[in-house]
Write a protein that holds these residues in place. Structure first.
Motif, PDB file in Angstrom:
ATOM      1  N   ASP A   3       0.817  -1.206   0.000  1.00  0.00           N
ATOM      2  CA  ASP A   3       0.000   0.000   0.000  1.00  0.00           C
ATOM      3  C   ASP A   3       0.856   1.262   0.000  1.00  0.00           C
ATOM      4  O   ASP A   3       0.325   2.372   0.051  1.00  0.00           O
ATOM      5  N   GLU A   4       2.189   1.103  -0.071  1.00  0.00           N
ATOM      6  CA  GLU A   4       3.090   2.245  -0.102  1.00  0.00           C
ATOM      7  C   GLU A   4       4.255   1.935  -1.039  1.00  0.00           C
ATOM      8  O   GLU A   4       4.667   0.784  -1.171  1.00  0.00           O
ATOM      9  N   LEU A   5       4.767   2.967  -1.686  1.00  0.00           N
ATOM     10  CA  LEU A   5       5.869   2.801  -2.628  1.00  0.00           C
ATOM     11  C   LEU A   5       6.906   3.883  -2.392  1.00  0.00           C
ATOM     12  O   LEU A   5       6.563   5.061  -2.280  1.00  0.00           O
ATOM     13  N   ASP A   6       8.156   3.489  -2.295  1.00  0.00           N
ATOM     14  CA  ASP A   6       9.264   4.444  -2.188  1.00  0.00           C
ATOM     15  C   ASP A   6      10.401   3.926  -3.063  1.00  0.00           C
ATOM     16  O   ASP A   6      11.370   3.343  -2.590  1.00  0.00           O
ATOM     17  N   GLU A   7      10.251   4.119  -4.362  1.00  0.00           N
ATOM     18  CA  GLU A   7      11.174   3.579  -5.360  1.00  0.00           C
ATOM     19  C   GLU A   7      12.267   4.587  -5.656  1.00  0.00           C
ATOM     20  O   GLU A   7      11.998   5.680  -6.169  1.00  0.00           O
ATOM     21  N   ARG A   8      13.510   4.202  -5.322  1.00  0.00           N
ATOM     22  CA  ARG A   8      14.672   5.077  -5.564  1.00  0.00           C
ATOM     23  C   ARG A   8      15.628   4.476  -6.601  1.00  0.00           C
ATOM     24  O   ARG A   8      16.691   5.017  -6.841  1.00  0.00           O
ATOM     25  N   PHE A   9      15.299   3.310  -7.168  1.00  0.00           N
ATOM     26  CA  PHE A   9      16.118   2.662  -8.189  1.00  0.00           C
ATOM     27  C   PHE A   9      17.551   2.459  -7.699  1.00  0.00           C
ATOM     28  O   PHE A   9      18.525   2.806  -8.382  1.00  0.00           O
ATOM     29  N   ALA A  10      17.651   1.889  -6.500  1.00  0.00           N
ATOM     30  CA  ALA A  10      18.955   1.735  -5.859  1.00  0.00           C
ATOM     31  C   ALA A  10      19.731   0.522  -6.361  1.00  0.00           C
ATOM     32  O   ALA A  10      20.945   0.451  -6.192  1.00  0.00           O
ATOM     33  N   GLY A  11      19.069  -0.430  -6.976  1.00  0.00           N
ATOM     34  CA  GLY A  11      19.757  -1.639  -7.416  1.00  0.00           C
ATOM     35  C   GLY A  11      20.310  -1.524  -8.823  1.00  0.00           C
ATOM     36  O   GLY A  11      20.571  -0.423  -9.330  1.00  0.00           O
ATOM     37  N   THR A 104      -1.046  -0.975  -6.625  1.00  0.00           N
ATOM     38  CA  THR A 104      -2.343  -0.520  -7.125  1.00  0.00           C
ATOM     39  C   THR A 104      -3.051   0.284  -6.037  1.00  0.00           C
ATOM     40  O   THR A 104      -3.945  -0.216  -5.351  1.00  0.00           O
ATOM     41  N   PRO A 105      -2.668   1.532  -5.852  1.00  0.00           N
ATOM     42  CA  PRO A 105      -3.262   2.345  -4.786  1.00  0.00           C
ATOM     43  C   PRO A 105      -4.725   2.691  -5.056  1.00  0.00           C
ATOM     44  O   PRO A 105      -5.188   2.693  -6.208  1.00  0.00           O
ATOM     45  N   HIS A 106      -5.429   3.010  -3.989  1.00  0.00           N
ATOM     46  CA  HIS A 106      -6.811   3.497  -4.041  1.00  0.00           C
ATOM     47  C   HIS A 106      -6.878   4.693  -3.094  1.00  0.00           C
ATOM     48  O   HIS A 106      -7.042   4.524  -1.891  1.00  0.00           O
ATOM     49  N   HIS A 107      -6.708   5.891  -3.661  1.00  0.00           N
ATOM     50  CA  HIS A 107      -6.543   7.162  -2.958  1.00  0.00           C
ATOM     51  C   HIS A 107      -5.120   7.279  -2.409  1.00  0.00           C
ATOM     52  O   HIS A 107      -4.407   6.284  -2.279  1.00  0.00           O
ATOM     53  N   GLY A 108      -4.698   8.512  -2.145  1.00  0.00           N
ATOM     54  CA  GLY A 108      -3.369   8.754  -1.594  1.00  0.00           C
ATOM     55  C   GLY A 108      -2.590   9.767  -2.410  1.00  0.00           C
ATOM     56  O   GLY A 108      -3.140  10.508  -3.238  1.00  0.00           O
ATOM     57  N   HIS A 109      -1.288   9.793  -2.168  1.00  0.00           N
ATOM     58  CA  HIS A 109      -0.369  10.726  -2.817  1.00  0.00           C
ATOM     59  C   HIS A 109       0.583   9.930  -3.703  1.00  0.00           C
ATOM     60  O   HIS A 109       1.189   8.953  -3.249  1.00  0.00           O
ATOM     61  N   VAL A 110       0.724  10.355  -4.952  1.00  0.00           N
ATOM     62  CA  VAL A 110       1.659   9.723  -5.887  1.00  0.00           C
ATOM     63  C   VAL A 110       2.494  10.817  -6.523  1.00  0.00           C
ATOM     64  O   VAL A 110       1.953  11.849  -6.961  1.00  0.00           O
ATOM     65  N   GLU A 111       3.814  10.609  -6.576  1.00  0.00           N
ATOM     66  CA  GLU A 111       4.693  11.606  -7.180  1.00  0.00           C
ATOM     67  C   GLU A 111       5.835  10.945  -7.919  1.00  0.00           C
ATOM     68  O   GLU A 111       6.234   9.818  -7.626  1.00  0.00           O
ATOM     69  N   VAL A 112       6.373  11.655  -8.897  1.00  0.00           N
ATOM     70  CA  VAL A 112       7.523  11.194  -9.662  1.00  0.00           C
ATOM     71  C   VAL A 112       8.477  12.369  -9.836  1.00  0.00           C
ATOM     72  O   VAL A 112       8.047  13.506 -10.039  1.00  0.00           O
ATOM     73  N   THR A 113       9.778  12.091  -9.724  1.00  0.00           N
ATOM     74  CA  THR A 113      10.804  13.092  -9.989  1.00  0.00           C
ATOM     75  C   THR A 113      11.590  12.641 -11.213  1.00  0.00           C
ATOM     76  O   THR A 113      12.150  11.529 -11.211  1.00  0.00           O
ATOM     77  N   SER A 247      12.992   8.991  -8.673  1.00  0.00           N
ATOM     78  CA  SER A 247      12.134   8.411  -7.638  1.00  0.00           C
ATOM     79  C   SER A 247      10.688   8.373  -8.094  1.00  0.00           C
ATOM     80  O   SER A 247      10.239   9.222  -8.876  1.00  0.00           O
ATOM     81  N   VAL A 248       9.984   7.353  -7.601  1.00  0.00           N
ATOM     82  CA  VAL A 248       8.529   7.258  -7.734  1.00  0.00           C
ATOM     83  C   VAL A 248       8.020   6.879  -6.351  1.00  0.00           C
ATOM     84  O   VAL A 248       8.425   5.860  -5.790  1.00  0.00           O
ATOM     85  N   ARG A 249       7.130   7.699  -5.808  1.00  0.00           N
ATOM     86  CA  ARG A 249       6.667   7.467  -4.443  1.00  0.00           C
ATOM     87  C   ARG A 249       5.151   7.476  -4.390  1.00  0.00           C
ATOM     88  O   ARG A 249       4.497   8.227  -5.110  1.00  0.00           O
ATOM     89  N   GLY A 250       4.626   6.661  -3.516  1.00  0.00           N
ATOM     90  CA  GLY A 250       3.193   6.639  -3.282  1.00  0.00           C
ATOM     91  C   GLY A 250       2.925   6.308  -1.828  1.00  0.00           C
ATOM     92  O   GLY A 250       3.570   5.430  -1.253  1.00  0.00           O
ATOM     93  N   ARG A 251       2.010   7.024  -1.236  1.00  0.00           N
ATOM     94  CA  ARG A 251       1.642   6.736   0.154  1.00  0.00           C
ATOM     95  C   ARG A 251       0.129   6.818   0.289  1.00  0.00           C
ATOM     96  O   ARG A 251      -0.540   7.582  -0.421  1.00  0.00           O
TER      97      ARG A 251
END
Length: 258
Positions: A3-11, A104-113, A247-251
């Motif tokens: 239900d949360e995403l904090d993708e920093r492409f670290a690998g 697959t979020p349902h409401h919340g905050h989604v952002e991309v840098t 980054s791609v983030r969702g909370r």
């Protein structure tokens, strides 16, 4: 399912528990829809090299090449007419795909840098597409969409808003206003999604509000597109557009306190 995403492409490659590097493969195939990408130094780099073939060349009305990632995928069996994001009448599933729900979020905050290198024939976008477990749950929240032919003099027309598609509860509401924005530099594009409300921001500044929203889960679609027929007259070389994402983030949404 997270239900949360904090993708920093670290690998050194995509997290395939979250991302699928194929663009609507049920209408094409995995081989015919694979994205060109690289993950290194904390960045995702999507590109479309000169030799990348067209996507669905016999079905898509306008010639199209695409490198796109998505966080969900669902379609019916081989030969079925059931599939996400049908782009023409009469489409049938050409290659059966496993059902995949990465984020697959349902409401919340989604952002991309991200930053982008575009030409007059290319564009990039992040959109949140209804998962279409039934056809009506197909509305799309477009967080950002920029066509290269709108980029000039340190400005760009930034598309954002809502596409209703087959959702009778929604009204089409999409605009592409011009902003003082250098898309070749990093910017953060985001949406805050609550029941009946969408608030769009660029670099933390509110730029658009809508008083409607889908009310079902969505999947993220992050893509780079090239339209060969839109090449500048007389241009013979094939440019290589690029999308660099840090980054791609969702909370999840936090309900307001009463």
């Amino acid at each position: 399912m997270r239900d949360e995403l904090d993708e920093r492409f670290a690998g050194e490659d995509l997290d395939t528990d979250v991302w699928s590097p194929y663009y609507l493969p049920h209408w094409s195939s995995r081989a015919g829809s694979a994205a060109t990408y690289e993950v290194r130094d904390g960045e995702l780099r999507l590109s479309i090299p000169a030799d990348q073939p067209l996507w669905c060349p016999d079905l898509h009305a306008e010639p199209l090449r695409v490198s796109c990632l998505q966080t969900g995928s669902s379609a019916g069996p081989l030969g079925s007419t059931v599939g996400q994001q049908p782009f023409a009448d009469g489409l049938v599933v050409r290659e059966e795909q496993p059902t995949f729900w990465g984020y697959t979020p349902h409401h919340g905050h989604v952002e991309v840098t991200l930053r982008a290198t575009l030409t007059e024939r290319s564009m990039f976008s992040l959109w949140l597409s209804g998962i279409e477990d039934v056809p009506e749950r197909s509305g799309e929240i477009c967080v950002v969409e920029v066509f290269g032919d709108t980029v000039r003099d340190g400005t760009a027309a930034v598309g954002m808003g809502l596409h209703r598609f087959r959702d009778p509860a929604l009204t089409e509401d999409f605009t592409a206003e011009r902003y003082p924005l250098d898309v070749a530099a990093f910017h953060t594009y985001a949406v805050d999604w609550a029941p009946g409300s969408l608030v769009f921001t660029i670099d933390g500044e509110v730029v658009r509000r809508l008083d409607q929203a889908p009310d079902y889960p969505v999947q993220l679609m992050l893509g780079l597109f090239d339209f060969p027929a839109r090449a500048a007259p007389g241009r013979t070389e094939v440019p290589v557009p690029e999308l660099v994402v840090t980054s791609v983030r969702g909370r999840p949404r936090v309900p307001a306190q009463r």
